[in-house]
Motif scaffolding. Structure first.
Motif, PDB file in Angstrom:
ATOM      1  N   LEU A   1       0.834  -1.203   0.000  1.00  0.00           N
ATOM      2  CA  LEU A   1       0.000   0.000   0.000  1.00  0.00           C
ATOM      3  C   LEU A   1       0.871   1.257   0.000  1.00  0.00           C
ATOM      4  N   LEU A   2       1.913   1.274   0.825  1.00  0.00           N
ATOM      5  CA  LEU A   2       2.804   2.440   0.855  1.00  0.00           C
ATOM      6  C   LEU A   2       3.432   2.665  -0.515  1.00  0.00           C
ATOM      7  N   GLU A   3       3.806   1.588  -1.175  1.00  0.00           N
ATOM      8  CA  GLU A   3       4.398   1.713  -2.509  1.00  0.00           C
ATOM      9  C   GLU A   3       3.359   2.202  -3.516  1.00  0.00           C
ATOM     10  N   ALA A   4       2.122   1.754  -3.346  1.00  0.00           N
ATOM     11  CA  ALA A   4       1.068   2.190  -4.263  1.00  0.00           C
ATOM     12  C   ALA A   4       0.746   3.662  -4.092  1.00  0.00           C
ATOM     13  N   VAL A   5       0.785   4.142  -2.848  1.00  0.00           N
ATOM     14  CA  VAL A   5       0.556   5.564  -2.605  1.00  0.00           C
ATOM     15  C   VAL A   5       1.613   6.388  -3.323  1.00  0.00           C
ATOM     16  N   GLY A   6       2.852   5.841  -3.343  1.00  0.00           N
ATOM     17  CA  GLY A   6       3.920   6.423  -4.136  1.00  0.00           C
ATOM     18  C   GLY A   6       4.197   7.866  -3.816  1.00  0.00           C
ATOM     19  N   ARG A   7       4.001   8.718  -4.797  1.00  0.00           N
ATOM     20  CA  ARG A   7       4.370  10.115  -4.638  1.00  0.00           C
ATOM     21  C   ARG A   7       3.320  10.926  -3.908  1.00  0.00           C
ATOM     22  N   ARG A   8       2.170  10.351  -3.663  1.00  0.00           N
ATOM     23  CA  ARG A   8       1.134  11.083  -2.922  1.00  0.00           C
ATOM     24  C   ARG A   8       1.411  10.958  -1.432  1.00  0.00           C
ATOM     25  N   THR A   9       2.540  11.512  -1.015  1.00  0.00           N
ATOM     26  CA  THR A   9       2.994  11.309   0.366  1.00  0.00           C
ATOM     27  C   THR A   9       2.132  12.028   1.388  1.00  0.00           C
ATOM     28  N   VAL A  10       1.189  12.849   0.911  1.00  0.00           N
ATOM     29  CA  VAL A  10       0.278  13.468   1.873  1.00  0.00           C
ATOM     30  C   VAL A  10      -0.504  12.394   2.631  1.00  0.00           C
ATOM     31  N   TYR A  11      -0.684  11.222   1.991  1.00  0.00           N
ATOM     32  CA  TYR A  11      -1.400  10.154   2.681  1.00  0.00           C
ATOM     33  C   TYR A  11      -0.572   9.584   3.829  1.00  0.00           C
ATOM     34  N   PHE A  12       0.753   9.693   3.737  1.00  0.00           N
ATOM     35  CA  PHE A  12       1.571   9.310   4.886  1.00  0.00           C
ATOM     36  C   PHE A  12       1.253  10.218   6.061  1.00  0.00           C
TER      37      PHE A  12
ATOM     38  N   ILE B   1      -7.717  -0.546  -1.245  1.00  0.00           N
ATOM     39  CA  ILE B   1      -7.253   0.747  -0.730  1.00  0.00           C
ATOM     40  C   ILE B   1      -5.993   1.184  -1.467  1.00  0.00           C
ATOM     41  N   ALA B   2      -5.102   0.233  -1.768  1.00  0.00           N
ATOM     42  CA  ALA B   2      -3.886   0.579  -2.508  1.00  0.00           C
ATOM     43  C   ALA B   2      -4.230   1.122  -3.900  1.00  0.00           C
ATOM     44  N   GLN B   3      -5.242   0.556  -4.544  1.00  0.00           N
ATOM     45  CA  GLN B   3      -5.670   1.046  -5.858  1.00  0.00           C
ATOM     46  C   GLN B   3      -6.319   2.413  -5.763  1.00  0.00           C
ATOM     47  N   HIS B   4      -6.976   2.672  -4.637  1.00  0.00           N
ATOM     48  CA  HIS B   4      -7.716   3.922  -4.464  1.00  0.00           C
ATOM     49  C   HIS B   4      -7.319   4.546  -3.122  1.00  0.00           C
ATOM     50  N   PRO B   5      -6.147   5.168  -3.046  1.00  0.00           N
ATOM     51  CA  PRO B   5      -5.657   5.676  -1.751  1.00  0.00           C
ATOM     52  C   PRO B   5      -6.589   6.672  -1.080  1.00  0.00           C
ATOM     53  N   ILE B   6      -7.457   7.296  -1.875  1.00  0.00           N
ATOM     54  CA  ILE B   6      -8.395   8.245  -1.282  1.00  0.00           C
ATOM     55  C   ILE B   6      -9.282   7.565  -0.241  1.00  0.00           C
ATOM     56  N   LEU B   7      -9.368   6.223  -0.321  1.00  0.00           N
ATOM     57  CA  LEU B   7     -10.190   5.480   0.643  1.00  0.00           C
ATOM     58  C   LEU B   7      -9.596   5.515   2.048  1.00  0.00           C
ATOM     59  N   LEU B   8      -8.341   5.906   2.184  1.00  0.00           N
ATOM     60  CA  LEU B   8      -7.775   6.055   3.527  1.00  0.00           C
ATOM     61  C   LEU B   8      -8.614   7.021   4.346  1.00  0.00           C
ATOM     62  N   ASP B   9      -9.188   7.999   3.673  1.00  0.00           N
ATOM     63  CA  ASP B   9     -10.051   8.959   4.361  1.00  0.00           C
ATOM     64  C   ASP B   9     -11.277   8.282   4.953  1.00  0.00           C
ATOM     65  N   GLU B  10     -11.755   7.219   4.287  1.00  0.00           N
ATOM     66  CA  GLU B  10     -12.932   6.506   4.788  1.00  0.00           C
ATOM     67  C   GLU B  10     -12.655   5.845   6.138  1.00  0.00           C
ATOM     68  N   LEU B  11     -11.382   5.537   6.411  1.00  0.00           N
ATOM     69  CA  LEU B  11     -11.055   4.854   7.662  1.00  0.00           C
ATOM     70  C   LEU B  11     -11.241   5.765   8.866  1.00  0.00           C
ATOM     71  N   LEU B  12     -11.424   7.065   8.607  1.00  0.00           N
ATOM     72  CA  LEU B  12     -11.740   8.007   9.687  1.00  0.00           C
ATOM     73  C   LEU B  12     -13.238   8.073   9.951  1.00  0.00           C
ATOM     74  N   ASN B  13     -14.020   7.472   9.068  1.00  0.00           N
ATOM     75  CA  ASN B  13     -15.472   7.581   9.141  1.00  0.00           C
ATOM     76  C   ASN B  13     -16.002   6.764  10.314  1.00  0.00           C
TER      77      ASN B  13
END
Length: 958
Positions: A546-557, A584-596
């Motif tokens: 998942l971390l590798e899939a997030v790649g350059r979108r390090t804001v998710y870190f 989640i790795a395919q769609h990192p924006i779903l990390l936000d859902e984990l706050l729901n």
């Protein structure tokens, strides 16, 4: 002054604190002889209160009694201005100023009158906070715009009119307001934060010509001078230009092109923050609106921007250091729990989500707080607490500033000033105000601390530095292995290899310093969290992927590091299901859902449709690209919620299928609405001659969509129907025959569903069940569908009709389809022929299915599997529906089995056997997908159900 007036004054004076009475009484004695023409009234009843609260108002009235006379006689003191009235008054008063000195004088005369009026109404309790903020902001807007209009005319007279180099059109200055003025929240003694821009480079036609750049710098300097200079009459507004590109060292005015280049190349996080409130207040408003539209992507990113939290935490830390250094802890704007913390909470969420949720692109804080709650960014209770705290603190801020017209947010230490502030704020004593201030500020800071956890706050939730040493490679190999063993990893060598491969890989090696700091912060937390799972090694492998899939979108870190809940949920779900981890790795924006907080709660189908409509309502109708992204994010998020609930609290297999079908149905419904709206803008809506109601279009779901039994990776089996009529045409400028319109509608719908965007696709679509299959038209009229089903359809097509139902489109056409379906299903049939045709179709399917692994069981296609149950149910419905219409009311297999049992057509024991087998098969199918195990199961997972089902099959089709 008459005795009644003196009596009114004395009665009102008695209501103010004793320490303040002496000065108020002396000011009254000085003023009274000059306002004898004014009859007693509300102005006099409130005068002691206003004078006690504001030395500024008292001094203004004493020095210029005519101001108070005029305000009372005109009635302007007692009522709010009608909308736009203040702007018109200012423009008229400034419109015939003869020169710059006259302009300055008139501006200051206006300020003296309007600020006295605003303060009086506020302190008398006649204006609420919204009126005070709005009036102050409108007055500042009007002063800037009115002054600019005069100064521009004079500058043109002197130097000629500036023209655009490319367009040749006259150029005008654009004045942007940021900060409190931009948000129409100006406080009583605030600076105004301005920025100057002009559309094009060019020059004036004078001799010698003046470049547009120099022209607008001179004009800007003159405008600042007109407002800011402290003359014998005072000043109008202190002007702060430091928010412009390159700050105080940058040019005073820039062309649009230069501004765009600056923000694209050099724009910083705090400048994004400042631009949330940017608003055109003067000059060329149309051009200014285009400039803000151009700069909007700089402010509001297309992705969820969690890096904002780090940046604003840094801004807040800097402010805290400054307030501590200057002894400003009593500052109700910058101090702990102050106004700025409320602004940071709201505006951080705006920067994170505003690019994807346009309703959050709002300048006014009191407007955006409830929108943040409605969008799920904070709960309603938090929004209400912050709203009330903001109103309270802003009111106190105004009382501080109105006391002497000073730009301050610092609570006073002088006893008299404290008494004045407490009284002006509506408290009986200083202690009462202090207690309420403490209560409100503690609430604000509690919410602030939850969002902006500091390093110290987070320390207790982190693994000791030992795991950081493992990640960064500063621990020797043996120490690293021991640290990993202590953290739960039974194969530390494998774990160490995985960590080293990530650290030394091309992704991390290419990171900037900031991105490297983010991953350095999050990986030890991932190691710690995965180490606590049941299978640390497997879980870590999935999270590293998942971390590798997030790649350059390090804001998710940053999101993971800032929110322990995200990592907790990620480990819980990722360890249970590789499919969820991959999803989640395919769609990192779903990390936000984990706050729901509702992650493990499934909405009703109606709530799903309503939520999606609200999400789409704030997007411009013409922005199909963003609409398609929102659809995908919505679908991905709700599929994740189904999977999380399936794994977590647990769902019956039919509940899982129904929940996934509800998500799909909401997607198809919304996509159809978008497609129809887009086509109707171009061609108008379809019409039939002689009819008022327009012809309908409907999407019919077949297969698993139709039977509410959708799987996690299911295609959507659908057909499209429309209501035909002779000579039907759309009514737009580019009219089309109805048939052509509906064909394009079907194509457009498939495009929205299947096009791959950055968010992926919505669904694969299978249209092969339409009349005549692949060779048939994409859309079919209801009449043609009826004729085909009556005269040309094969038995297997009638079998498919058992599971068909309308999922989107015209309710009228849906009812008409239901009538056709019932008619076809209830046709009398020869039982022997029907049995033969169903059995032959089943044998054909079995022959076409190639097995590659005889040690595994195909849940769907093997004898005694899912297809056998489906075919038996469909056979029974087609055989008996003629005499038992209740069999046509359902499309779900379990419901159909129940109906067959209720009609006395299926023995209860047999119905129960098939129902239990069906549930087991669906459950195994769902689990295979969640565990990424393909379509084949271990035969042990199916138990003896295939044999039992096959026995029933043999009995039915012997």
């Amino acid at each position: 002054m008459s005795d009644p007036a003196q009596q009114t004054f004395d009665a009102a004076l008695a209501a103010i604190p004793e320490p303040l009475r002496g000065q108020v009484s002396a000011q009254w004695q000085e003023l009274a002889p000059h306002i004898t023409a004014l009859p007693p009234g509300p102005w006099l009843e409130t005068l002691p209160r206003v004078f006690a609260a504001s030395e500024f108002v008292a001094r203004g009235c004493v020095q210029q009694p005519a101001l108070l006379n005029e305000l009372v006689i005109s009635g302007h003191l007692f009522d709010p201005y009608p909308a736009g009235d203040l702007t018109r008054r200012v423009a008229k008063f400034l419109g015939d100023a003869a020169d710059e000195p006259a302009l300055k004088t008139r501006l200051r005369q206006l300020r003296r009158r309007e600020m006295l009026r605003i303060a009086w109404r506020d302190l008398a309790g006649w204006a609420d906070l919204d009126e005070t903020l709005t009036t102050l902001s409108e007055f500042a807007d009007a002063c800037v715009d009115g002054a600019l209009a005069r100064l521009y005319a004079w500058t043109v007279e002197k130097s000629g009119e500036p023209k655009g180099e490319q367009s040749g059109r006259p150029q005008r200055l654009v004045v942007l307001a940021l900060g409190k003025l931009g948000g129409q929240e100006l406080n009583f003694s605030s600076d105004i934060d301005l920025m100057f821009a002009y559309p094009e480079e060019g020059e004036t036609p004078g001799a010698p010509p003046l470049s547009n750049h120099e022209f607008f710098i001179r004009l800007g300097q003159a405008l600042i001078n007109a407002l800011n200079e402290n003359t014998a009459d005072g000043f109008v507004f202190r002007v702060d230009m430091r928010l412009r590109p390159n700050g105080a060292s940058g040019p005073l005015a820039l062309s649009f092109g230069a501004m765009e280049h600056y923000y694209q190349t050099h724009g910083r996080e705090w400048e994004r923050y400042a631009f949330i409130k940017a608003r055109v207040i003067a000059g060329d408003r149309e051009a200014g609106a285009e400039l803000l539209k151009t700069l909007k992507p700089f402010v509001y990113r297309k992705y969820l921007d969690y890096g904002t939290i780090e940046s604003i935490r840094g801004m807040k830390a800097m402010i805290e250091r400054e307030t501590t250094r200057k002894g400003m802890q009593g500052n109700i704007k910058l101090g702990r729990g102050g106004i700025r913390e409320i602004e940071f909470i709201a505006q951080t969420q705006q920067l994170i989500r505003g690019g994807r949720e346009p309703q959050l692109q709002e300048r006014r804080l009191l407007t955006v707080l409830p929108r943040l709650a409605a969008a799920g960014c904070m709960d309603a209770g938090t929004a209400e607490e912050l709203t009330q705290a903001y109103i309270f603190l802003r009111n106190v801020e105004h009382r501080l500033q109105m006391a002497a017209d000073q730009q301050t947010q610092q609570l006073p230490t002088d006893e008299m000033a404290q008494t004045r502030l407490a009284f002006a704020s509506g408290f009986a004593d200083v202690k009462g105000l202090a207690n309420e201030l403490e209560r409100q500020r503690e609430k604000v800071h509690r919410h602030f601390a939850q969002l902006f956890r500091t390093e110290d706050d987070a320390a207790g939730e982190r693994e000791p530095d030992r795991l950081a040493a493992v990640w960064q490679g500063t621990a020797d190999a043996e120490s690293a292995r021991q640290i990993l063993r202590d953290s739960g990893y039974a194969q530390p060598e494998e774990t160490l290899s995985l960590i080293n491969a990530l650290r030394e890989g091309p992704m991390v090696s290419a990171y900037s310093t900031g991105a490297r700091a983010r991953i350095d912060r999050v990986v030890p937390l991932v190691l710690q969290a995965a180490g606590r799972s049941d299978d640390p090694q497997t879980t870590l492998q999935r999270l590293v992927h998942l971390l590798e899939a997030v790649g350059r979108r390090t804001v998710y870190f940053s999101l993971m590091a800032e929110n322990p809940q995200v990592l907790t949920q990620l480990v819980r779900l990722g360890s249970a299901s590789p499919w969820i981890a991959s999803w989640i790795a395919q769609h990192p924006i779903l990390l936000d859902e984990l706050l729901n907080p509702a992650l493990y709660e499934l909405p009703t189908p109606e709530a799903l449709q309503d939520e999606l409509r609200q999400r789409l309502a704030h997007i411009p109708e013409e922005d199909l690209e963003l609409q398609m992204e929102v659809l995908r994010e919505f679908r991905h998020g709700h599929v994740l919620r189904v999977a999380a609930t399936d794994i977590g609290p647990g769902l019956a297999p039919e509940q899982t299928g129904a929940a996934l079908a509800a998500v799909a149905e909401s997607m198809v419904t919304a996509a159809l609405e978008l497609a129809a709206r887009d086509l109707e803008r171009k061609h108008g809506a379809p019409r039939c001659p002689g009819r008022e109601t327009p012809p309908g279009f409907a999407v019919i779901g077949y297969g698993k969509l139709g039977s509410h039994e959708l799987g996690y990776g299911s295609d959507l089996d659908m057909i499209f129907l429309y209501e035909g009529c002779d000579e039907g045409m759309t009514h737009g400028a580019r009219a089309l025959p109805n048939e052509a319109f509906f064909a394009r509608l079907g194509q457009r719908l498939i495009h929205i569903l299947t096009t791959r965007t950055p968010g992926g696709i919505l669904y694969e679509v299978d249209m092969r069940l339409r009349p005549s299959g692949k060779s048939g038209p994409l859309v079919t009229s209801l009449a043609a569908f009826r004729d085909y089903q009556r005269d040309h359809a094969w038995t297997w097509e009638h079998q498919a009709l058992v599971r068909a139902r309308p999922v989107a489109g015209s309710p009228v056409l849906a009812r008409q389809f239901a009538e056709v379906r019932e008619e076809i299903l209830r046709r009398p049939r020869d039982p022997a022929r029907l049995k033969t045709e169903v059995r032959e179709m089943r044998d054909k399917m079995a022959a076409e299915k190639v097995r590659h692994d005889d040690t595994q069981a195909d849940v769907k296609h093997d004898p005694g599997g899912i297809v056998d149950i489906e075919f038996m149910v469909q056979y029974w419905v087609l055989r008996w529906a003629h005499d038992h219409p209740g069999l046509t009311r359902h499309t779900e297999n379990i419901q159909l089995l129940e109906a067959l049992k209720a009609e006395g057509l299926l023995e209860p024991a047999r119905a129960e056997l098939l129902t239990q087998a069906w549930r087991r098969y669906l459950s195994v199918e769902h689990r295979l997908k969640l565990m990424e195990r393909g379509s084949l199961a271990d035969p042990a997972e199916l138990g003896d159900w295939p044999g039992k089902v096959r026995e029933v099959w043999e009995e039915v089709f012997d």
